[in-house]
Structures are given as structure tokens and as C-alpha cells.
Design an enzyme around this catalytic site. Structure first.
Site, PDB file in Angstrom:
ATOM      1  N   GLU A 284       0.821  -1.212   0.000  1.00 58.28           N
ATOM      2  CA  GLU A 284       0.000   0.000   0.000  1.00 58.28           C
ATOM      3  C   GLU A 284       0.854   1.262   0.000  1.00 58.28           C
ATOM      4  O   GLU A 284       0.417   2.311  -0.443  1.00 58.28           O
ATOM      5  CB  GLU A 284      -0.925   0.022   1.226  1.00 58.28           C
ATOM      6  CG  GLU A 284      -2.262  -0.629   0.960  1.00 58.28           C
ATOM      7  CD  GLU A 284      -3.308  -0.359   2.035  1.00 58.28           C
ATOM      8  OE1 GLU A 284      -2.972   0.166   3.110  1.00 58.28           O
ATOM      9  OE2 GLU A 284      -4.476  -0.706   1.792  1.00 58.28           O
ATOM     10  N   HIS A 305       8.501 -26.153  -2.195  1.00 61.10           N
ATOM     11  CA  HIS A 305       7.995 -27.288  -2.980  1.00 61.10           C
ATOM     12  C   HIS A 305       6.899 -26.860  -3.940  1.00 61.10           C
ATOM     13  O   HIS A 305       6.274 -27.693  -4.592  1.00 61.10           O
ATOM     14  CB  HIS A 305       7.491 -28.387  -2.038  1.00 61.10           C
ATOM     15  CG  HIS A 305       8.611 -28.994  -1.243  1.00 61.10           C
ATOM     16  ND1 HIS A 305       9.240 -30.158  -1.609  1.00 61.10           N
ATOM     17  CD2 HIS A 305       9.243 -28.557  -0.126  1.00 61.10           C
ATOM     18  CE1 HIS A 305      10.207 -30.428  -0.737  1.00 61.10           C
ATOM     19  NE2 HIS A 305      10.231 -29.467   0.167  1.00 61.10           N
ATOM     20  N   LYS A 417     -13.894   0.348  -4.099  1.00 61.50           N
ATOM     21  CA  LYS A 417     -14.842   0.709  -3.035  1.00 61.50           C
ATOM     22  C   LYS A 417     -16.023   1.495  -3.596  1.00 61.50           C
ATOM     23  O   LYS A 417     -17.168   1.249  -3.241  1.00 61.50           O
ATOM     24  CB  LYS A 417     -14.145   1.550  -1.961  1.00 61.50           C
ATOM     25  CG  LYS A 417     -13.350   0.740  -0.968  1.00 61.50           C
ATOM     26  CD  LYS A 417     -12.932   1.623   0.188  1.00 61.50           C
ATOM     27  CE  LYS A 417     -11.886   0.948   1.045  1.00 61.50           C
ATOM     28  NZ  LYS A 417     -11.271   1.864   1.998  1.00 61.50           N
TER      29      LYS A 417
HETATM   30  O1  PA5 Z   1      -3.348   1.050   6.018  1.00 64.03           O
HETATM   31  C1  PA5 Z   1      -4.465   1.461   5.785  1.00 64.03           C
HETATM   32  O2  PA5 Z   1      -4.726   2.679   5.840  1.00 64.03           O
HETATM   33  C2  PA5 Z   1      -5.621   0.539   5.476  1.00 64.03           C
HETATM   34  O3  PA5 Z   1      -5.216  -0.764   5.280  1.00 64.03           O
HETATM   35  C3  PA5 Z   1      -6.635   0.537   6.598  1.00 64.03           C
HETATM   36  O4  PA5 Z   1      -6.005   0.116   7.772  1.00 64.03           O
HETATM   37  C4  PA5 Z   1      -7.823  -0.374   6.303  1.00 64.03           C
HETATM   38  O5  PA5 Z   1      -8.383  -0.051   5.066  1.00 64.03           O
HETATM   39  C5  PA5 Z   1      -8.875  -0.252   7.393  1.00 64.03           C
HETATM   40  O6  PA5 Z   1      -9.270   1.073   7.528  1.00 64.03           O
HETATM   41  P1  PA5 Z   1     -10.149   1.578   8.728  1.00 64.03           P
HETATM   42  O7  PA5 Z   1      -9.360   1.491   9.973  1.00 64.03           O
HETATM   43  O8  PA5 Z   1     -10.481   2.984   8.401  1.00 64.03           O
HETATM   44  O9  PA5 Z   1     -11.360   0.677   8.784  1.00 64.03           O
END
Ligand code: PA5
Length: 426
Positions: A284, A305, A417
Site C-alpha cells: 500500500e 515445494h 470501493k
Molecule cells: O493502512 C491502511 O490505511 C488501510 O489498510 C486501513 O487500515 C484499512 O483499510 C482499514 O481502515 P479503517 O481502519 O479505516 O477501517
């Protein structure tokens, strides 16, 4: 001056075939400049750097607060459900699933990390067998579908099971001033802050990661100490020997040389959940603007494997970072018996010895065909996890800066989303 004489954490790069050019004077100087920038923290990322100083969210005052709340929960609960997805559950889960459960502590159960009805039904079914369930709903942005839906389902379960007063079983970890805080106050849930200046994948050392670990009975002070020691080691070493700088420069040099994936490999399956945390952190943070190494995990020896052939002999697009643990914490010696199984060379041998042989041989074989790193920690425990969390978060920031991306946003995840919310009529 180098303060990286850490004996319980070592970082080594291996590239005997010279597949990736080592950083020259110019690259090292530029890297050192970026290291200084990362140590100071950039103004433009001030809203995302709450994790950068460990004293902020894992300092004495906060640790005591997590411990107090955890003690209250532990006194009454035999199950504690962590409701969250992505950065909101990965760090705690990495530690819970790696270390031995602490006797007498509530079982930690995970929910809100999928939309599978089978999964949530399985969780609820499992909870029916428990005497006293508490939940922690973790959401920075309380619009995320998975934890929102799971919170509803679990509220129904709590109300139906415990009747009046069920609300005392709910902890909410959310943003101060948010609608989540408002409803928490309105309904009597215990609200704790999700730091507004820390993105999900950087929350290992905040209430998000530390409260569930304290409830599970782990030594969060050792974890915080490991992180603080790593912070001091990285920020106190403005030399080309700084391990975060070496790692960040090496992965960027590999990327420039045409490598497109990085595999985090380990011979201890207990690192599986940690690898998921690591995959998210780098995926990310760096995978944007058409750039970045795609992070994957290799759980060895099992995966040798299945993908061992590709790693050794397939497309040359992968670099590899191994995590190794020095201390042996478990033993099983194979005895000879009356069956002539032709495994006689194993007579009297410990599993640990076989695992180390597989590790040594794999590092040797892979480093001949791809750039490799080996990170060695002394022993698998809270302190080492603190070091690993901080090392990778700091390296990720530095590596993203060298790559030229904003490591703290994730605009790409909005695309699906929006489509999903439209289909669901949000
Ligand atoms: O690193 C990030 O920002 C994301 O992976 C969030 O942690 C994830 O989408 C969950 O978001 P939230 O805490 O707003 O539900």
C-alpha cells in the site's frame, strides 16, 4: 557515527554474482540525504508521522492506559474479538499468531476482515461456546464495510446473549471527533483514540496494535522497548551502514535493475501473519503511480515445494528478504527405529538442525540468482517484534521517498470501493 552494533538484529545483503550494482558514492550521498530527511520527518507528511517517535503512542503514559484497560477486560473475558481489517488488525495478529498463548488470557478472535457469511457465522458460532465475550471495533474511518457489518452482527450477538449492560463489553478504537466517537459516547462503549496522524498500516505501536496484545497477556513493554531501541539505532546512525538505508537503497537498485517483486521468506511458519502485515505495509505504501516492487511472502520450506522452481529458475523478476531467528525455542530429536526407511542420516538429529540446513542451502542457492537480504533476530518474542515493526516502517518510508512516491496514502483502493458502495446503494 554508527550505532548499529545491535547484536540481536543484523541485516546482511547478499549478491555474490553482482546482479544489482552496489550504490556508488553519488547514490550513497543522495541516500544519506534522504535518511536525514526521514529521521527528521517531512512537514508535508506531518499528518501521517505519529508512529515515527515511539515515545508518542507507546510511551509510559499510554502503555499504562492500555495495561489498565486490558486488565479490566482480562478480569472478566474469556474471548476478545478484534474487529478490523487491513492495518486495523494485521500487527496485533502477527504477534498473537507467532507467540505462545499466555495462560489464563482470553482467546483473541478475529472478525471484520472479510465479507464471507461463512466466516462471520463461524466466529459467532465459536463465541457461543464462550462464557464472556468482549469486542474491540477498530476503524480509523468508520465507513469501512467489513468492520461496520461485523460490528452490527456482533452487537446482535452481544445483546441477545448478555441482555442489559451488553454495551460494557464493547471497546471502540476510532478517530477523535468522529461519528464513531459520538455513537460510542451515546451508547456507553469504551472509546479509545485511533491516532489521527497514523495510517492503518503504521499502527503497530499504537492502541490499535497494543491494546489487543495487552489483553492477550503479551509483554507490550518489551515490544515498545524493541521499537524504541530500533528507533534510536536507526536515527542515531547517519552512515552508509545504517541497515534501513542499505535495505532501502538495495531494493530501489533492484527495482531499477528490472526486479519487480520482493519476497519476504522465512523458515518459521509462525511468521505467516507477520508476512501479511509486511505485504500490506510495502504494497500500500509503494505500489502507486505505476511504480513499486510487488511484495509477496514465502513460507518455507513448504513453499519451496511449490514456487522453489520458479524462484531458482523462472523469470528474473524477484528479489528476496529472509527473516531468520537465531535462538532455538523448540526441539524434537528423531530417533532411529527398526524401520529401514533410508532416512538413517537423520538418526539423532533435531528438527532445528534440518530447518537450519534448509535455510542455509536456500539462501546460498537463491543468492546466486537473485539479490537477497538476510535479517536475523535473536529470538522470537515481543522485543524482536518491536524491532521488526519499527525497522520495516522506517525503511518503508525511506524506500518510498527514494522511489519517489507518497508512502502514506492509498488512493488506489478507492476504485473498487466506489463501485461496491454503488452496487450496495450507499
Ligand atoms: O493502512 C491502511 O490505511 C488501510 O489498510 C486501513 O487500515 C484499512 O483499510 C482499514 O481502515 P479503517 O481502519 O479505516 O477501517
Amino acid at each position: 557515527m554508527s550505532v548499529n552494533n545491535q547484536t540481536d538484529f543484523t541485516f546482511k545483503s547478499l549478491d555474490p554474482a553482482g546482479l544489482v550494482p552496489s550504490p556508488g558514492e553519488k547514490e550513497t550521498a543522495a541516500g544519506l540525504e534522504k535518511l536525514r530527511t526521514v529521521c527528521q520527518g517531512q512537514e508535508c507528511y506531518a499528518e501521517s508521522l505519529g508512529w515515527h517517535r515511539t515515545s508518542e503512542w507507546s510511551g509510559e503514559e499510554w502503555l499504562s492506559r492500555y495495561e489498565e484497560l486490558a486488565a479490566r477486560i482480562r478480569a472478566d473475558a474469556d474471548a476478545f474479538v478484534v474487529v478490523g481489517i487491513g492495518g486495523s488488525n494485521q500487527a496485533a495478529r502477527a504477534v498473537v499468531e507467532a507467540l505462545e498463548p499466555v495462560e489464563g488470557a482470553p482467546e483473541i478472535v478475529w472478525a471484520g476482515n472479510s465479507l464471507s457469511p461463512h466466516s462471520i457465522n463461524g466466529v459467532i458460532e465459536h463465541l457461543r461456546g464462550k462464557k464472556s465475550v468482549y469486542i474491540d471495533v477498530i476503524a480509523k474511518n468508520f465507513e469501512t464495510l467489513e468492520p461496520g457489518a461485523a460490528f452490527r452482527a456482533l452487537r446482535t450477538f452481544l445483546r441477545d446473549t448478555y441482555g442489559e449492560g451488553w454495551q460494557k463489553r464493547v471497546v471502540t478504537t476510532g478517530t477523535i471527533g468522529s461519528h464513531f466517537e459520538d455513537i460510542s459516547k451515546e451508547h456507553g462503549f469504551t472509546f479509545i483514540p485511533f491516532p489521527s496522524d497514523v495510517g492503518g498500516r503504521f499502527t503497530a505501536l499504537t492502541p490499535v496494535g497494543l491494546l489487543p496484545l495487552a489483553v492477550a497477556g503479551f509483554d507490550i513493554r518489551a515490544l515498545a522497548r524493541g521499537a524504541a531501541d530500533m528507533e534510536a539505532a536507526l536515527k542515531g546512525d547517519m552512515t552508509a551502514e545504517n541497515p534501513a538505508l542499505r535495505y532501502a537503497l538495495q531494493r530501489n537498485a533492484a527495482y531499477k535493475a528490472g526486479y519487480r517483486m520482493e519476497m519476504l521468506s522465512f523458515f518459521e511458519p509462525r511468521f505467516f501473519r507477520f508476512s501479511k502485515w509486511w505485504v500490506q505495509l510495502f504494497g500500500e505504501s509503494e505500489g502507486k503511480d505505476g511504480l513499486g516492487l510487488y511484495p509477496v511472502a514465502g513460507s518455507f520450506s513448504e513453499d519451496l515445494h511449490s514456487i522453489g522452481q520458479f524462484l531458482q529458475d523462472g523469470t528474473r523478476c524477484i528479489m528476496e528478504t529472509f527473516i531468520d531467528v537465531k535462538e532455538q525455542d523448540s526441539s524434537l530429536v528423531l530417533r532411529a527405529d527398526e524401520v529401514d526407511d533410508r532416512f538413517g542420516y537423520l538418526d539423532g538429529m533435531d528438527y532445528h538442525q534440518m530447518n537450519k540446513a534448509a535455510f542455509t542451502a536456500t539462501v546460498d542457492a537463491h543468492s546466486r540468482v537473485m539479490p537477497c537480504n538476510v535479517i536475523e533476530v535473536e529470538k522470537l518474542g515481543e522485543y524482536a517484534f518491536g524491532k521488526l515493526f519499527y525497522f520495516f516502517m522506517f525503511s518503508c518510508y525511506l524506500s518510498g521517498l527514494i522511489l519517489g512516491v507518497n508512502p502514506f496514502d492509498q488512493p488506489g483502493v478507492e476504485a473498487y470501493k466506489q463501485g461496491m458502495f454503488k452496487i450496495l446503494g450507499k
